[in-house]
Scaffold this active site. Structure first.
Site, short mmCIF file in Angstrom:
data_model
loop_
_atom_site.label_atom_id
_atom_site.label_comp_id
_atom_site.label_asym_id
_atom_site.label_seq_id
_atom_site.Cartn_x
_atom_site.Cartn_y
_atom_site.Cartn_z
N THR A 13 -44.21 -20.13 52.61
CA THR A 13 -44.81 -21.28 53.36
C THR A 13 -45.82 -22.18 52.63
OG1 THR A 13 -46.77 -20.17 54.28
CG2 THR A 13 -44.87 -20.12 55.54
N GLY A 14 -46.03 -21.82 51.41
CA GLY A 14 -46.68 -22.52 50.33
C GLY A 14 -45.97 -23.67 49.48
N VAL A 16 -44.98 -23.80 46.45
CA VAL A 16 -44.16 -23.48 45.43
C VAL A 16 -43.08 -22.41 46.19
CG1 VAL A 16 -43.73 -21.65 43.45
CG2 VAL A 16 -45.70 -23.37 43.32
N ARG A 101 -49.11 -11.71 33.57
CA ARG A 101 -48.42 -12.45 32.53
C ARG A 101 -48.80 -11.72 31.18
NH1 ARG A 101 -50.38 -18.42 34.62
NH2 ARG A 101 -48.67 -18.53 36.20
N CYS A 130 -47.50 -23.07 34.33
CA CYS A 130 -46.63 -23.95 33.99
C CYS A 130 -46.86 -24.90 32.98
CB CYS A 130 -46.91 -24.96 35.32
SG CYS A 130 -48.62 -25.20 35.61
N SER A 160 -50.94 -31.28 42.00
CA SER A 160 -50.41 -30.46 42.60
C SER A 160 -50.30 -28.90 41.98
CB SER A 160 -48.99 -30.88 42.69
OG SER A 160 -48.06 -31.02 41.28
N GLY A 161 -50.76 -28.93 40.76
CA GLY A 161 -51.12 -27.48 40.10
C GLY A 161 -52.21 -26.89 40.79
N ARG A 236 -57.31 -32.55 34.00
CA ARG A 236 -56.44 -32.82 35.27
C ARG A 236 -56.71 -34.40 35.36
NH1 ARG A 236 -53.60 -29.34 37.60
NH2 ARG A 236 -55.18 -27.87 37.74
N HIS A 243 -46.66 -32.46 34.64
CA HIS A 243 -47.36 -32.38 33.84
C HIS A 243 -47.08 -33.16 32.52
CE1 HIS A 243 -49.75 -29.74 36.13
NE2 HIS A 243 -49.80 -28.62 35.76
N ASN A 316 -44.25 -29.77 37.21
CA ASN A 316 -44.89 -28.63 37.14
C ASN A 316 -44.34 -27.64 38.58
OD1 ASN A 316 -46.70 -30.72 38.51
ND2 ASN A 316 -47.91 -28.94 39.19
#
Length: 341
Positions: A13-14, A16, A101, A130, A160-161, A236, A243, A316
């Site tokens: 639902t997010g 991304v 990561r 991203c 939006s990041g 930002r 981006h 992004n």
């Protein structure tokens, strides 16, 4: 490709997660079933994929029975808890958070750059940051041709990041400022509308932010070359999507600007938009909603012997998150790696 895969989208639902569902549909991903998962507060919500309305279920420890691929975009804490559970159930996880990561057991992959690293996965594959992804797409052809020694990158990153609340904050602040009203900053420590904040993520002891150090460390891991030196400044900016990055590169071998244009023009995932005489160069509005990484303003750095400057722009949320995740999943299928060793 196999057509009978069961795919779970965690964080469906997010922003991304929603984009992941769109990319699955647009790329005709070969699944037999998609299971949208989210936290308890989102249970029962409806999402769609390939025209089918799907009901969101709660993410629990039992969610991965019978699932082949799990695409995670539900935050680092959720990934740390549930990704190992999914892998133990025989499901391959592609995780979009920062949780895995830099884990030595987890490949960190940009499919255009290092798909072969998927061969040693142990059930969890990490999607890079991203801002790192778009830089890697642009740097890889140059590194292969002339070996990169050093990279200096300054980023101009969309709100939006940070998430949906940041998008709403920029919109609300812009409206209030244009109508002469005072603004309130909740998401960011300062006003973001008509402003730039040289501050993404938390500050670290070395004076850099965590976002800046992600770009440094992830570049070395993805390229598999610890000799590459990277320094970053991440900013930002009041842009909703895409981006932008100003990148200065020093190489061992000489490349002209035309050499770089030719290399990038034939490289996967890249569109060269570099016609300054026509005022044609990459911009955030151009890249928004697009799969490509755009590169322009390619020119030689006249202050060093083997230097190149360029400007790189990419969506992004799209390439920087959802698309790269799906491309990893597609590459896992192509390399017959949709299994936990």
């Amino acid at each position: 490709m196999k057509k009978d895969l069961v795919v779970a989208v965690c964080g469906a639902t997010g922003a991304v997660g929603q984009e992941m569902l769109q990319v699955l549909e647009q790329r005709d991903f070969p699944y037999s079933k998609v299971i949208p998962l989210a936290s308890a507060r989102s249970v029962g919500k409806k999402v769609t994929c390939k025209g089918e309305e799907l009901t969101v279920a709660e993410l629990t420890e039992d969610s991965f029975n019978g699932v082949d691929l799990a695409l995670f975009s539900a935050g680092g804490a959720t990934s740390l808890k549930f990704a190992p559970i999914a892998a133990k159930a025989g499901c391959v996880v592609v995780d979009n958070s920062a949780a895995w990561r830099m884990n030595d057991e987890c490949p960190l992959v940009v499919p255009e750059v290092n798909p072969e690293d998927l061969d040693w996965h142990k059930g969890i594959v990490a999607n890079p940051n991203c801002s790192t992804i778009q830089m890697m797409v642009a740097l890889k052809p140059i590194h292969d041709e002339a070996r990169i020694k050093r990279v200096v990158v300054s980023t101009y990153q969309a709100v939006s990041g940070t998430g949906q609340k940041a998008i709403e904050e920029l919109e609300n602040q812009a409206r209030r400022l244009m109508s002469g009203q005072p603004v309130v900053a909740d998401v960011y420590p300062h006003q973001i509308a008509f402003n730039c904040l040289p501050h993404i993520d938390v500050f670290m002891d070395n004076g850099y932010t965590k976002e800046e150090m992600k770009m440094v460390n992830e570049t070395v891991k993805i390229m598999g070359d610890p000799s590459i030196k990277v320094t970053a400044t991440c900013v930002r900016v009041p842009v909703f999507y895409s981006h932008s990055e100003a990148i200065n590169i020093e190489t061992e071998e000489k490349l002209t600007a035309n050499d770089v244009r030719a290399l990038l023009a034939k490289s996967p995932g890249i569109i060269v938009e570099d016609y300054p005489e026509k005022n044609a160069y990459p911009m955030p509005v151009m890249a928004a909603g697009d799969d490509a990484t755009y590169v322009g303003r390619i020119r030689e750095d006249e202050t060093i012997e083997n230097g190149i400057n360029m400007w790189v722009v990419s969506d992004n949320i799209r390439k920087g998150a959802a698309l790269n995740t799906i491309q990893i999943a597609e590459t896992l299928i192509e390399r017959d790696l949709v299994r936990v060793p």
